[in-house]
Design an enzyme around this catalytic site. Structure first.
Site, PDB file in Angstrom:
ATOM      1  N   GLU A  87      25.472 -46.979 -45.202  1.00 32.67           N
ATOM      2  CA  GLU A  87      26.574 -46.480 -44.672  1.00 32.67           C
ATOM      3  C   GLU A  87      27.681 -47.628 -44.832  1.00 32.67           C
ATOM      4  OE1 GLU A  87      26.519 -43.299 -41.741  1.00 32.67           O
ATOM      5  OE2 GLU A  87      27.743 -44.609 -40.336  1.00 32.67           O
ATOM      6  N   ASP A 136      31.137 -48.402 -42.574  1.00 37.50           N
ATOM      7  CA  ASP A 136      32.092 -47.582 -41.550  1.00 37.50           C
ATOM      8  C   ASP A 136      33.340 -48.207 -41.057  1.00 37.50           C
ATOM      9  OD1 ASP A 136      29.810 -45.749 -41.103  1.00 37.50           O
ATOM     10  OD2 ASP A 136      29.263 -46.700 -39.338  1.00 37.50           O
ATOM     11  N   GLU A 156      35.709 -47.584 -37.910  1.00 41.03           N
ATOM     12  CA  GLU A 156      35.669 -46.491 -36.712  1.00 41.03           C
ATOM     13  C   GLU A 156      36.919 -47.134 -35.685  1.00 41.03           C
ATOM     14  OE1 GLU A 156      31.154 -45.269 -35.524  1.00 41.03           O
ATOM     15  OE2 GLU A 156      31.551 -47.474 -35.271  1.00 41.03           O
TER      16      GLU A 156
END
Length: 295
Positions: free
Chosen positions: A107, A109, A111
């Site tokens: 993953e 990311d 955020e």
């Protein structure tokens, strides 16, 4: 906090963008959210323009929302223009990320952690590789990301992962697989965006909760581009360096000198947390990549 004239940032961003050029043959997105993505969560909280060019996600006390790409990819570059939740967004989290959705998932990311009005927005990035994460970095964005759209990009190839804001690199994770460091290189990933309640941890460690009277909370998306290798079951086609797979060519194996200068600027003036500096968290046994070069 040191800042630079917007015109200079635009110029450098334009130069950096030109360095990350693309091949028209490798662009696999249409620019229409209805054609390239499907809603994964709460359709009533997803609003898409009639022409499919813009989309927004809404968070209220009833639900958050999210969407995901129809295709999965193994390497490429993805760009998305996003305008973050304005006002008092404390406790909200907007996640924009690539994920393989496997038990030992990979993953990448972005955020965006909501803030109390007047405070800078925090961007947290993280990398999962073969199911292991704990690689968080946090920066303050050097502009107000709620006033206008800004471009958030991921360049992912067999050499490195580069996360960019307006084409300025803010995070680099190199492939040190030959030194025993896990790197996302085998699992295809889809692109997702979700807006949700993270007030147990997102703002000042969970001290600032969502004020629902300030809602609904809305984040907007537009002008995305997915320039990647569509997964068809054989990683060999995506790992090859070819005109279509331009991102795997040697010229994209590391940051340019200009990108290195901007990367250092981000880390010097805007970084507020780096897992590679957190000796207490890792009991003085930092992850192996922390001692290895980023470019």
């Amino acid at each position: 906090m040191k800042s630079f004239h917007p015109a200079l940032i635009f110029f450098i961003g334009f130069v950096s963008f030109s360095l990350f050029r693309d091949s028209a043959a490798s662009v696999v997105s249409t620019g229409d959210f209805n054609k390239d993505f499907f809603v994964i969560w709460s359709p009533t909280h997803v609003n898409t323009s009639a022409d499919g060019q813009t989309r927004s996600l809404k968070l209220d006390q009833e639900s958050g929302a999210g969407f995901a790409s129809n295709q999965m990819f193994l390497f490429g570059q993805i760009d998305m223009q996003i305008k973050l939740v304005p006002g008092d967004s404390a406790g909200t989290v907007l996640a924009y990320y690539l994920t393989s959705d496997q038990p030992n998932r990979d993953e990448i990311d972005f955020e965006f952690l909501g803030n109390v009005s007047g405070q800078p927005y925090i961007l947290q990035t993280n990398i999962f590789a073969d199911g292991t994460d704990n690689r968080e970095e946090r920066i303050y964005l050097w502009f107000d990301p709620t006033k206008d759209f800004h471009t958030y990009s991921v360049l992912w190839n067999i050499h490195q992962i580069v996360l960019m804001v307006d084409m300025i690199p803010v995070r680099v994770y190199r492939n040190h697989g030959d030194k025993g460091v896990a790197f996302p290189r085998w699992q295809p990933m889809s692109l997702k965006a979700t807006l949700w309640n993270g007030d147990s941890w997102a703002t000042r460690g969970g001290q600032d909760k969502i004020d629902w009277t300030k809602g609904p909370f809305i984040a907007s998306f537009r002008k995305y581009k997915i320039d990647g290798c569509v997964w068809k079951g054989n990683p060999r086609f995506c790992r090859a360096a070819s005109p279509a797979n331009w991102w795997n060519q040697y010229s994209y194996s590391t940051l340019t000198s200009a990108q290195r200068r901007w990367f250092k600027w981000v880390r010097k003036y805007h970084m507020i947390y780096d897992y590679c500096q957190d000796t207490q968290r890792f009991h003085n046994n930092l992850p192996r990549e922390c001692s290895l070069p980023k470019y």
